[in-house]
Structure formats: C-alpha cells, structure tokens
Write a protein that holds these residues in place. Structure first.
Motif, PDB file in Angstrom:
ATOM      1  N   TYR A  83       0.833  -1.198   0.000  1.00  0.00           N
ATOM      2  CA  TYR A  83       0.000   0.000   0.000  1.00  0.00           C
ATOM      3  C   TYR A  83       0.870   1.251   0.000  1.00  0.00           C
ATOM      4  O   TYR A  83       0.654   2.175  -0.791  1.00  0.00           O
ATOM      5  CB  TYR A  83      -0.933   0.002   1.213  1.00  0.00           C
ATOM      6  CG  TYR A  83      -2.096   0.944   1.059  1.00  0.00           C
ATOM      7  CD1 TYR A  83      -3.310   0.490   0.555  1.00  0.00           C
ATOM      8  CD2 TYR A  83      -1.978   2.286   1.391  1.00  0.00           C
ATOM      9  CE1 TYR A  83      -4.376   1.356   0.391  1.00  0.00           C
ATOM     10  CE2 TYR A  83      -3.039   3.162   1.224  1.00  0.00           C
ATOM     11  CZ  TYR A  83      -4.235   2.691   0.733  1.00  0.00           C
ATOM     12  OH  TYR A  83      -5.289   3.555   0.563  1.00  0.00           O
ATOM     13  N   ARG A  95      -5.283   6.987   1.581  1.00  0.00           N
ATOM     14  CA  ARG A  95      -6.508   6.482   2.195  1.00  0.00           C
ATOM     15  C   ARG A  95      -7.641   7.501   2.085  1.00  0.00           C
ATOM     16  O   ARG A  95      -8.774   7.154   1.747  1.00  0.00           O
ATOM     17  CB  ARG A  95      -6.258   6.122   3.668  1.00  0.00           C
ATOM     18  CG  ARG A  95      -5.634   4.748   3.842  1.00  0.00           C
ATOM     19  CD  ARG A  95      -5.562   4.331   5.322  1.00  0.00           C
ATOM     20  NE  ARG A  95      -4.592   5.106   6.072  1.00  0.00           N
ATOM     21  CZ  ARG A  95      -3.290   4.849   6.090  1.00  0.00           C
ATOM     22  NH1 ARG A  95      -2.808   3.845   5.420  1.00  0.00           N
ATOM     23  NH2 ARG A  95      -2.475   5.600   6.798  1.00  0.00           N
ATOM     24  N   ASN A 114      -8.882   7.709  -1.416  1.00  0.00           N
ATOM     25  CA  ASN A 114      -9.677   6.531  -1.750  1.00  0.00           C
ATOM     26  C   ASN A 114     -11.103   6.621  -1.224  1.00  0.00           C
ATOM     27  O   ASN A 114     -12.046   6.279  -1.936  1.00  0.00           O
ATOM     28  CB  ASN A 114      -9.016   5.272  -1.205  1.00  0.00           C
ATOM     29  CG  ASN A 114      -8.307   4.511  -2.294  1.00  0.00           C
ATOM     30  OD1 ASN A 114      -8.788   4.438  -3.424  1.00  0.00           O
ATOM     31  ND2 ASN A 114      -7.163   3.950  -1.975  1.00  0.00           N
ATOM     32  N   ALA A 170      -6.770   7.900  -7.902  1.00  0.00           N
ATOM     33  CA  ALA A 170      -7.338   6.866  -7.040  1.00  0.00           C
ATOM     34  C   ALA A 170      -7.511   5.564  -7.809  1.00  0.00           C
ATOM     35  O   ALA A 170      -7.268   4.473  -7.282  1.00  0.00           O
ATOM     36  CB  ALA A 170      -8.671   7.339  -6.459  1.00  0.00           C
ATOM     37  N   ARG A 181      -5.586   1.969  -7.062  1.00  0.00           N
ATOM     38  CA  ARG A 181      -6.227   0.687  -6.771  1.00  0.00           C
ATOM     39  C   ARG A 181      -5.704  -0.408  -7.682  1.00  0.00           C
ATOM     40  O   ARG A 181      -5.537  -1.550  -7.279  1.00  0.00           O
ATOM     41  CB  ARG A 181      -7.741   0.814  -6.894  1.00  0.00           C
ATOM     42  CG  ARG A 181      -8.382   0.700  -5.522  1.00  0.00           C
ATOM     43  CD  ARG A 181      -9.784   0.271  -5.590  1.00  0.00           C
ATOM     44  NE  ARG A 181     -10.628   1.426  -5.906  1.00  0.00           N
ATOM     45  CZ  ARG A 181     -11.932   1.374  -5.926  1.00  0.00           C
ATOM     46  NH1 ARG A 181     -12.551   0.244  -5.651  1.00  0.00           N
ATOM     47  NH2 ARG A 181     -12.632   2.436  -6.223  1.00  0.00           N
ATOM     48  N   ASP A 182      -5.434  -0.050  -8.935  1.00  0.00           N
ATOM     49  CA  ASP A 182      -4.881  -1.037  -9.854  1.00  0.00           C
ATOM     50  C   ASP A 182      -3.512  -1.521  -9.397  1.00  0.00           C
ATOM     51  O   ASP A 182      -3.118  -2.647  -9.670  1.00  0.00           O
ATOM     52  CB  ASP A 182      -4.755  -0.423 -11.253  1.00  0.00           C
ATOM     53  CG  ASP A 182      -6.100  -0.385 -11.957  1.00  0.00           C
ATOM     54  OD1 ASP A 182      -7.010  -1.113 -11.515  1.00  0.00           O
ATOM     55  OD2 ASP A 182      -6.241   0.369 -12.933  1.00  0.00           O
ATOM     56  N   LEU A 218      -2.574  -2.050  -6.479  1.00  0.00           N
ATOM     57  CA  LEU A 218      -2.639  -2.901  -5.294  1.00  0.00           C
ATOM     58  C   LEU A 218      -2.749  -4.367  -5.680  1.00  0.00           C
ATOM     59  O   LEU A 218      -3.771  -5.005  -5.478  1.00  0.00           O
ATOM     60  CB  LEU A 218      -3.809  -2.499  -4.412  1.00  0.00           C
ATOM     61  CG  LEU A 218      -3.460  -1.480  -3.336  1.00  0.00           C
ATOM     62  CD1 LEU A 218      -4.674  -1.205  -2.476  1.00  0.00           C
ATOM     63  CD2 LEU A 218      -2.296  -1.974  -2.483  1.00  0.00           C
ATOM     64  N   ARG A 239      -4.483  -9.586  -5.248  1.00  0.00           N
ATOM     65  CA  ARG A 239      -5.027 -10.067  -6.509  1.00  0.00           C
ATOM     66  C   ARG A 239      -4.151 -11.157  -7.122  1.00  0.00           C
ATOM     67  O   ARG A 239      -4.617 -12.231  -7.471  1.00  0.00           O
ATOM     68  CB  ARG A 239      -5.152  -8.894  -7.470  1.00  0.00           C
ATOM     69  CG  ARG A 239      -6.252  -9.087  -8.468  1.00  0.00           C
ATOM     70  CD  ARG A 239      -6.788  -7.756  -8.905  1.00  0.00           C
ATOM     71  NE  ARG A 239      -5.732  -6.857  -9.331  1.00  0.00           N
ATOM     72  CZ  ARG A 239      -5.770  -5.549  -9.166  1.00  0.00           C
ATOM     73  NH1 ARG A 239      -6.803  -4.990  -8.588  1.00  0.00           N
ATOM     74  NH2 ARG A 239      -4.799  -4.794  -9.593  1.00  0.00           N
ATOM     75  N   SER A 245      -8.446  -1.769 -14.290  1.00  0.00           N
ATOM     76  CA  SER A 245      -9.525  -2.687 -13.908  1.00  0.00           C
ATOM     77  C   SER A 245      -9.224  -4.112 -14.348  1.00  0.00           C
ATOM     78  O   SER A 245      -9.954  -4.712 -15.111  1.00  0.00           O
ATOM     79  CB  SER A 245     -10.855  -2.230 -14.482  1.00  0.00           C
ATOM     80  OG  SER A 245     -10.789  -2.126 -15.887  1.00  0.00           O
ATOM     81  N   LEU A 259     -12.467  -9.652  -5.703  1.00  0.00           N
ATOM     82  CA  LEU A 259     -12.571  -8.326  -5.107  1.00  0.00           C
ATOM     83  C   LEU A 259     -13.067  -8.404  -3.677  1.00  0.00           C
ATOM     84  O   LEU A 259     -12.614  -7.666  -2.811  1.00  0.00           O
ATOM     85  CB  LEU A 259     -13.505  -7.444  -5.941  1.00  0.00           C
ATOM     86  CG  LEU A 259     -12.915  -6.938  -7.257  1.00  0.00           C
ATOM     87  CD1 LEU A 259     -13.933  -6.089  -8.007  1.00  0.00           C
ATOM     88  CD2 LEU A 259     -11.636  -6.146  -7.015  1.00  0.00           C
ATOM     89  N   GLU A 281     -11.156  -7.168  -0.327  1.00  0.00           N
ATOM     90  CA  GLU A 281     -11.735  -6.237   0.642  1.00  0.00           C
ATOM     91  C   GLU A 281     -11.738  -6.832   2.052  1.00  0.00           C
ATOM     92  O   GLU A 281     -11.481  -6.122   3.030  1.00  0.00           O
ATOM     93  CB  GLU A 281     -13.163  -5.870   0.225  1.00  0.00           C
ATOM     94  CG  GLU A 281     -13.674  -4.643   0.961  1.00  0.00           C
ATOM     95  CD  GLU A 281     -15.053  -4.220   0.475  1.00  0.00           C
ATOM     96  OE1 GLU A 281     -15.240  -4.163  -0.761  1.00  0.00           O
ATOM     97  OE2 GLU A 281     -15.927  -3.966   1.329  1.00  0.00           O
TER      98      GLU A 281
END
Lengths: 144, 144
Positions: free
Chosen positions: A28, A43, A46, A106, A110-111, A113, A117, B3, B11, B15
């Motif tokens: 992060y 944060r 986001n 933003a 996120r991508d 992170l 994934r 994305s 996802l 989270e």
DNA sequence: TATTGTTATACTCTATAACTATA
DNA sequence: TATAGTTATAGAGTATAACAATA
C-alpha cells in the motif's frame, strides 16, 4: 490471563495473518509512494473517490481526529487532487470531493494494489470461496 | 492495465483482507497504548523480546532507517524497558536487549493481541488448518 | 448551547545527510 | 576505506485544546 493460546495451529494462523498485514502495508505504501502520496493521503483520496463527504465524516471513517484531516486534505488540495465545496444545506460544513485528476489517481492506485489479486490468482474459485467464507466468519460478518 | 480484476469474488476477498488489516492495526495500537507505548515502540520491544540484537539489525527487521531506531530505543531505554550493551567482539556495535520489565511488558502485550485468537476460536481445527494452508499459498510460503 | 472546521501546540515517526568511533 | 551508531534537519501524522462561524 497469560499464554492463553498454546495451540500451535492457532499461533501459526495468527503469525500468517501478521505476515499478510505486513505485506499489505508495504504494498500500500509503495503504491502510494509511486504517486508521491503518503499512506494517509492515499486512504483519504480513496474514501473520497467512493463518495464526497464532510471533513468530520472523513475523520470518523479513518478513525482519527478531525484536526488531522484538515492537514491531509490541505496537501491533497494543494496538489489539485481534492477540492473543498460548501454544503448548501449547512454553511458550517465543507464537502471534500476528488477532482477529475484525483479520481484518476485513485483508480491507478487501486490497480497498483496487486498484493491480494495476484496471489489469489493461484487459488481456484472453490478455494477463494472457501477463503472468503473463513475470513467472513473470522471477522464476524453477516453471512458468515 | 486498468480494472484488471473484475471478478467479484476476488474483489470481495481483497476487501476482506483489507478489513483484517485495519482491524489488526487497531488492536495492535490499542494494546500498545494500554502500556503507554506507540506502535513502533511495541514492535521494537517485541523483536527484542525474541532476541537481543544490534541497532542496525533492528532497522533491517523493521524495514526502516537505522537513524529511526536510535530514537525509538532512546525512548524505550528512558522508560527502563530496554538497555544498550556493548558487543565484546566489535566495539562499534551496541546490542539492544529488553530488561526484565521490558520482557514482562512484551509478554502482556502479546496476550492483549486477542484479535486473531478469539475469532479463530469460532473455527474448528479442520477449518483453521484450511485457513492456514490457504494463507500459506497466498503468501507463496514453503509448504504451500 | 452545540457543532463544524480550523488553528496552535507538542510529540512521534520517517528519510536524508553528515558526523564519530571503530574496523 | 568501510561500517555501526548517532546527530541534525525537515516533513508528515497524531492527539489535545482553544477558537470562529454557524446551527
């Protein structure tokens, strides 16, 4: 009160969770740094990307004092990622909202992170479902 | 590049992990605060409780600059939780080691970390084993 | 009076660079 | 010259308390 969980299995899971937490944080901070943002700034950006909100509510969401939010939003605003708007219904309130550039940042953040994934890609759908259910129950969430 | 993971299941797991991370941090900071320690001080005290070590190695372990460790150990030393000892084999080195009180505090600190332990109690042994294996594989650890 | 956001203050953490004492 | 630890410096986050504007 002391050494309540001698169970080695539980201790190992606790340690694994600690490792997950450490790795998550590293990723992060690294993702934020790539956009010259601190973790706290990332944060705030986001949560605002999801929904503009009053300064006070940002503080509640991030569980910190409202006075901190002033400084963080100041820095985001100085960089053109966030703006403060008046609230028509209450002139005491200032609504913080991301600019177009803020929303784009933003999204890229996120991508970046990849932590959860990519490793998750190694698990089958059935395994991911299992992991989801176990985490849900661990967190005491509804549907667990 | 954008994305990349539309998969709703993945996802959700991401989270959930974020929630675990947030909750873990809260509990950690809270436990530290109960002993009037900051998170960083608690982390240093914890690694020293496992094994005394040179200042430089504390920095590597915590992934921060050595200059930071000086201040953190200063504060722990001022409170009588840690002491600096000379290294007989290299007079440049200072070994940081917990005092008896430091060890006791570290022990109480760990007991206070109920986060993973209590929720885990709701899971059966088979489920905890499953969770352990899934986390191991997620982290790319040996034995996964 | 109570609430929103801000300011003022003080402390901690953080990285960078320069310094010292050893090696 | 290289390394261990420290110091100096500057920026950021954090909480507390006091303040102005508004409700």
């Amino acid at each position: 009160m002391s050494s309540r969980s001698a169970d080695p299995l539980t201790l190992e899971v606790v340690e694994l969770i600690g490792t997950v937490v450490a790795r998550y944080h590293e990723e992060y901070e690294h993702a934020a740094a790539q956009h010259s943002l601190t973790g706290a700034q990332a944060r705030v950006l986001n949560v605002l990307a999801l929904e503009p909100m009053p300064m006070r509510r940002i503080a509640r969401t991030l569980r910190c004092e409202p006075s901190n939010v002033t400084g963080i939003v100041d820095r985001l605003e100085a960089r053109g990622l966030v703006e403060r708007r008046p609230d028509p219904s209450d002139r005491r309130v200032k609504l913080a909202a991301p600019t177009d550039e803020g929303r784009a940042t933003a999204g890229r953040l996120r991508d970046a992170l990849d932590f959860a994934r990519e490793p998750l890609a190694g698990l089958s759908v059935a395994e991911r479902t299992l992991l989801r259910d176990l985490l849900r129950r661990m967190l005491g969430e509804p549907g667990a």
